[in-house]
Design a protein around this motif. Sequence first.
Motif, short mmCIF file in Angstrom:
data_model
loop_
_atom_site.label_atom_id
_atom_site.label_comp_id
_atom_site.label_asym_id
_atom_site.label_seq_id
_atom_site.Cartn_x
_atom_site.Cartn_y
_atom_site.Cartn_z
N GLN A 226 46.65 46.35 46.44
CA GLN A 226 46.46 45.59 45.20
C GLN A 226 47.80 45.16 44.62
O GLN A 226 47.93 44.08 44.07
CB GLN A 226 45.70 46.48 44.21
N THR A 232 45.05 35.24 49.37
CA THR A 232 43.74 35.53 49.94
C THR A 232 43.82 35.94 51.41
O THR A 232 42.95 36.64 51.90
CB THR A 232 42.82 34.30 49.83
N ARG A 235 44.33 39.97 51.95
CA ARG A 235 43.56 40.95 51.19
C ARG A 235 42.83 41.91 52.10
O ARG A 235 42.34 41.52 53.15
CB ARG A 235 42.51 40.22 50.34
N ARG A 243 36.65 41.69 44.12
CA ARG A 243 36.49 40.27 43.83
C ARG A 243 35.02 39.85 43.82
O ARG A 243 34.64 38.90 43.17
CB ARG A 243 37.21 39.43 44.89
N ASN A 246 32.12 39.81 40.26
CA ASN A 246 31.52 38.83 39.37
C ASN A 246 31.49 37.43 39.98
O ASN A 246 31.67 36.44 39.30
CB ASN A 246 32.16 38.81 38.00
N ASN B 142 42.28 33.11 43.53
CA ASN B 142 41.51 33.83 42.52
C ASN B 142 42.07 35.25 42.40
O ASN B 142 42.21 35.95 43.38
CB ASN B 142 40.04 33.88 42.95
N GLN B 143 42.42 35.64 41.18
CA GLN B 143 42.97 36.99 40.98
C GLN B 143 42.00 37.89 40.23
O GLN B 143 42.42 38.79 39.52
CB GLN B 143 44.31 36.91 40.24
N GLY B 144 40.72 37.66 40.37
CA GLY B 144 39.77 38.54 39.70
C GLY B 144 39.68 38.20 38.22
O GLY B 144 39.86 37.06 37.82
N SER B 145 39.42 39.21 37.40
CA SER B 145 39.24 38.97 35.97
C SER B 145 40.57 38.60 35.34
O SER B 145 41.63 38.78 35.92
CB SER B 145 38.70 40.23 35.31
N ASP B 148 42.76 41.62 35.35
CA ASP B 148 43.44 41.86 36.63
C ASP B 148 44.65 40.95 36.76
O ASP B 148 45.74 41.37 37.15
CB ASP B 148 42.50 41.57 37.81
#
Lengths: 288, 527
Positions: A226, A232, A235, A243, A246, B142-145, B148
């Motif tokens: 993390q 991407t 990961r 991820r 949501n 995209n880094q999540g929320s 985050d």
Amino acid sequence: MPARQEPTSETTTLERTSGWRKFGRYTLLVVIAFIVLAPVYAVVMQAFKPGYAALNHPRSLLPVDLTTETVRAAWTKGDMATLLKNSLVMSVLVTVGVLVTSLLSAYAFAFLQFPAKRATFALFLATMLVPAEVTILINKQTVDSWGWKNSMTGLTVPLMATALGTFLVRQVFLQVPTELREAAALDGLGHGRFLFEVAAPLSRPTLGALGLLTFLTTWNQYLWPQSIIDDTEHRTLQIGLARLSNADINRLNLVTAGTVIAAFPIVILLIVFQRQLVRGLTAGAVKG
Amino acid sequence: MTPTAPARRRTAPVAALLAAAMALAACGGSDKSVLDKDTPSTTAAPSSAPSSSSPSASSTPTSGSTTESSAAPTSSQASSTSAPTALDSLPDCPIDALAAASSPVQITVWHSLNADLLSGTLAKLTDQYNASQSKVKVKYVNQGSYEDSIKKFFDTDPKQRPDVVQFPEYTVQNTVDNKAAVPVQKCMQAAKFDDSKFLATAKEAYTTGGVQWAMPFNVSTPVLFYNKKFFAQAGLDPEKPPSTLEELRDYSQKIVDAKVATYGIALESGFDSGGGWFLEQWFAKLGIPFVDNGNGRAGRATTASINNPEIAKALGALQSMINDKLASYVGDNSGTGFDNLLAMADAAQPAAMAIATSASIGSVLDIVKGGQFPSFQLDDVGVAAMPGPGKPGSIVGGAAMWMSNSGDPARVAASWDYINYLVQAQQQSEWGAVTGYVPVRTDANEIEPMKGKLADPRYSVAPKSLAELPAGPTSAGPIVGPLREIRLVVAEGMAKIMTGADVNATLADLESRANSLISDYNTRNPG
């Protein structure tokens, strides 16, 4: 109704237990097994439901409305193929790395004589008292400054040496009789050949357990990937799973499906290597 | 596991081990305190943040080169009462550097649009941008929320941060104090950017010290979702949803009495929804500053004023609805973000209403259209302004695009070029029409596809609501360094209130906790 206590009940073995006692014991085991397995069952059920059915309690726990659609959606949406590949490569590299470094350092601590050996080893062990969370910031800065961010190198190299591995293997090496070492020396075996042809094969159960443990902990690494990965392409599974959480309000069970996919390889691994794991974990338990 | 070395060899290593352990533990302790800080640890506290100590009445941020600032549009800054910062001392926006760059400039964008519909639309717009020119290549991650992404951004070495990052309004002061950004106003000046059609409230939300720091991109505001079918069945007018808390209670009572739904409304306490953001909406609607010094806009805020009798009264009204089983409480919403909306589609114990961000309108309609929820059909979905105390209207949420202070002129210029593209009328029109976000500029509402969407009243609620509050510091939302931390604390308190804690005592506690967060922040970041 329980059978009268015999005076020797402390030493009762399974063969000598009465039917009732056995019944009680198995009832307890069944209850515990249920407690342990119920969440696993719930996860699997949820994963194989369509999104809307996952919310329909308690029907959601029954094996009805089953579909692989959610799992397939998790696979594509979460780009699970890339995640699985990254996790696999990372875990294999780290496992090999840990085995090699542990063997080499344990050899030094077990068979070689050098100044301040015991103090060095003590210092080595002391690093086990420092939780990974404490060192992660510094490690991250170091790795950053080497330009290893977002790379497999950055993911794996810092995890490739552990004090635990060195300690475990050293303990086994200490059991190797001095005579064996001397005989090998007489036969002309140098350090390298003695390590890989005599000492390492002797410590196979420990190496197996260490390898498996390392693989599992690496597979489940969250904090390190993390902090070192922000694109991407690199990961790992555990990051990718977060991820999914949501990605789609329509399918809250997408994460559950992802979890099932992520756990699958580990379950297979555990089933195959169960014996090594148990043997390795108990290997040091009985001797003084 | 214990060392199994022979006993005679045991004592010395153990002693050495202990000594070493103590030494390491001491080091570890100090490392940990660095980690424990919520605030970024990689950058030092700023020493020369916005600091013109005498607030001047001037509304234009001029203090240096007047030629540039006179060209810059300043029309929408009328409500800004902040002390102007010397714009000259802030990082520059060298927009010419892009033309000078010989090869395509690669930039990275971090976003937190997680729902498929949102991330998909941003991806589409970005791909369009990449295809439309050859100077800049944008890579989006995209880094999540937002949470985050915020943590990750500040944990990253400034030189390795993304070029553009999407941060919400509650990060403004902290990001500015960390010298992490190039103010977009510099670029707007340099490019003679016309922002006369922009929503004033959206610009204000990202303005502190008289400088607009970020470009609002996805603007949202809370709205009321309601089930028209339930309204009709309970004898209520489906076209007249409740607008005050008294009406909300009245409607809920009728719905519950008529047994058409189990609850009138489903409430939640996520920090960026019902637990924090909505509460700040109430402050704005009531015209009460959330923090002192003109809601943090006339100078650095030093205290919070959360413990307010009118707020206490409003929260008491919500609490009594839960007590009387007119409302359900679904818990902290910040995990999924939509537990309260899902309660509306619950087959067994449905709620007739829920308050959620307008950003979910597109997703909700999309899903309901799929026909998965028998109790909730597309035509049943009503959207109205968020009910609450005070005046009609609401303030912005969502997020803005920030330009990272990378020090690389070409990348800064490329970042501006991309941001400029995203907020053009056509792009904002597409963005709003698909997602339910409010276009940041009114002229986007006059062109397709947004123009067509606005014919659906469900899409016109949020833009209307955002335009309603009178100009002034309370209508722009609070600016305070630790706003994010304050919201997290407030959400804890809201959860307690929703589960029965005394409202006044909880608000008093929240206020003192917020005050210590502010004074701690101000000590670390002397303005």
